[in-house]
Design an enzyme around this catalytic site. Structure first.
Site, PDB file in Angstrom:
ATOM      1  CE  LYS A  94      39.990  40.666  39.845  1.00 54.82           C
ATOM      2  NZ  LYS A  94      41.271  40.405  40.536  1.00 54.82           N
ATOM      3  CG  LEU A 101      39.192  38.987  44.724  1.00 54.31           C
ATOM      4  CD1 LEU A 101      38.573  40.370  44.811  1.00 54.31           C
ATOM      5  CD2 LEU A 101      40.142  38.832  43.604  1.00 54.31           C
TER       6      LEU A 101
HETATM    7  N1  PDD Z   1      43.920  38.593  40.487  1.00 58.34           N
HETATM    8  N2  PDD Z   1      43.315  37.469  45.298  1.00 58.34           N
HETATM    9  C1  PDD Z   1      43.919  38.500  44.630  1.00 58.34           C
HETATM   10  C2  PDD Z   1      44.258  39.830  45.506  1.00 58.34           C
HETATM   11  C3  PDD Z   1      43.715  38.783  43.220  1.00 58.34           C
HETATM   12  O1  PDD Z   1      44.133  39.853  42.607  1.00 58.34           O
HETATM   13  C4  PDD Z   1      43.374  37.582  42.527  1.00 58.34           C
HETATM   14  C5  PDD Z   1      43.278  37.659  40.937  1.00 58.34           C
HETATM   15  C6  PDD Z   1      42.955  36.354  43.308  1.00 58.34           C
HETATM   16  C7  PDD Z   1      42.213  35.231  42.412  1.00 58.34           C
HETATM   17  O2  PDD Z   1      40.847  35.465  42.038  1.00 58.34           O
HETATM   18  P1  PDD Z   1      40.570  34.803  40.473  1.00 58.34           P
HETATM   19  O3  PDD Z   1      40.666  33.276  40.890  1.00 58.34           O
HETATM   20  O4  PDD Z   1      39.265  34.987  40.405  1.00 58.34           O
HETATM   21  O5  PDD Z   1      41.221  35.103  39.545  1.00 58.34           O
HETATM   22  C8  PDD Z   1      43.058  36.312  44.435  1.00 58.34           C
HETATM   23  C9  PDD Z   1      44.024  38.674  38.863  1.00 58.34           C
HETATM   24  C10 PDD Z   1      44.080  37.542  38.105  1.00 58.34           C
HETATM   25  C11 PDD Z   1      44.720  39.860  38.421  1.00 58.34           C
HETATM   26  O6  PDD Z   1      44.847  40.856  39.016  1.00 58.34           O
HETATM   27  O7  PDD Z   1      45.418  39.885  37.425  1.00 58.34           O
END
Ligand code: PDD
Length: 287
Positions: free
Chosen positions: A147, A205
């Site tokens: 991330k 991710l």
């Molecule tokens: N983004 N895929 C990507 C590319 C992401 O950036 C995110 C989360 C997710 C979902 O992951 P999670 O369920 O752990 O939030 C999938 C966050 C919310 C952001 O960049 O603001």
């Protein structure tokens, strides 16, 4: 009430919080982040978010800036100072400050920035009416499981979505399969009723909301499969939705201007959203 940010050991008024111009996050996007949702004053799924933070850092050879316990304490203090009951905690760790040079500096201290802000996760229209998405080629690097703050392709795709009046852009790999959204994981419900989302690999991710939704689906006896699905399958699906820390379970009703299912949020999607809200309420009751 002034808003506070936490920057390398200090709580600073948000408008005066800053980092060094030679922070490697600024120069090279050499850092990682987490977004932890907060409901009723409590971080949701904090432990898997911190697990992922530790894993992202380890993959890049950056040390944890402080212990998990200390990160949890700073999170709570930020929520308190900022009066956040519903919203999010943002955690960013970069490799730190060093004279610009692509190779890693021999010695730097990781830089830590944490902020929190309010958000309304109530009955927003996106949950009630669903959202439109577009599809775009996935232009990102091959380690999307980390991330990182290197989000330029995501930003470009989200901008394209915004210009098309859409909520999200679903990124598509060279085989015509959806990887994920720019800031969310993507799901469909096949006409057979089976829930489908892409399997874990370095292509996407490893979403924490995705993980929780799969656990809920298993517990509720929903049939599901983790595999890639194509844009054609998405268009032929009876339901579609995206998940993330801030989107929860957001129904998708249009893809590239074409209607998904009957054009309204699907019944399984809405059940998963309701179960997810119950799950959050349960965490609160047990706290
Ligand atoms: N983004 N895929 C990507 C590319 C992401 O950036 C995110 C989360 C997710 C979902 O992951 P999670 O369920 O752990 O939030 C999938 C966050 C919310 C952001 O960049 O603001």
């Amino acid at each position: 009430m002034p808003r506070y940010a936490y920057v390398n050991g200090r709580y600073l008024p948000h408008d005066r919080a800053s980092v060094h111009i030679e922070d490697r996050g600024y120069q090279f996007a050499d850092g990682v982040y987490e977004v932890v949702p907060v409901a009723a004053g409590l971080p949701i799924d904090e432990s898997p978010h911190l697990d992922r933070l530790e894993r992202s850092l380890a993959e890049l050879g950056i040390a944890m800036p402080m212990s998990r316990r200390a990160l949890e304490l700073v999170s709570r203090e930020l929520l308190r100072r900022n009066g956040v009951m519903n919203g999010l905690i943002y955690i960013q760790v970069t490799r730190g400050v060093a004279a610009r040079n692509h190779a890693f500096p021999a010695q730097t201290r990781p830089a830590l920035v944490m902020t929190s802000k309010r958000m309304d996760f109530g009955e927003q229209s996106k949950f009630k009416n669903g959202v439109a998405v577009i599809t775009v080629p996935d232009l990102r690097w091959a380690r999307r499981d980390i991330k990182t703050v290197n989000l330029l392709p995501n930003c470009m795709a989200k901008q394209e979505a915004a210009e098309a009046g859409a909520y999200e852009a679903l990124q598509v790999d060279g085989d015509g399969n959806v990887t994920e959204g720019t800031s969310s994981n993507a799901w469909i419900v096949e006409r057979s009723g089976k829930l489908v989302t892409r399997h874990l690999s370095s292509d996407i991710l490893h979403g924490v909301t995705r993980r929780t939704i799969l656990a809920i689906a298993a517990e509720e006896g929903v049939d599901f499969e983790e595999r890639p699905f194509s844009v054609d399958e998405l268009l032929a699906a009876s339901e579609a939705f995206v998940t993330s820390a801030t989107s929860f379970v957001t129904p998708v009703v249009r893809v590239d201007g074409k209607t998904v299912g009957d054009g309204a949020p699907g019944p399984l999607t809405l059940r998963l959203l309701a179960w997810y809200r119950d799950y959050i309420a349960g965490l609160r009751d047990r706290a």
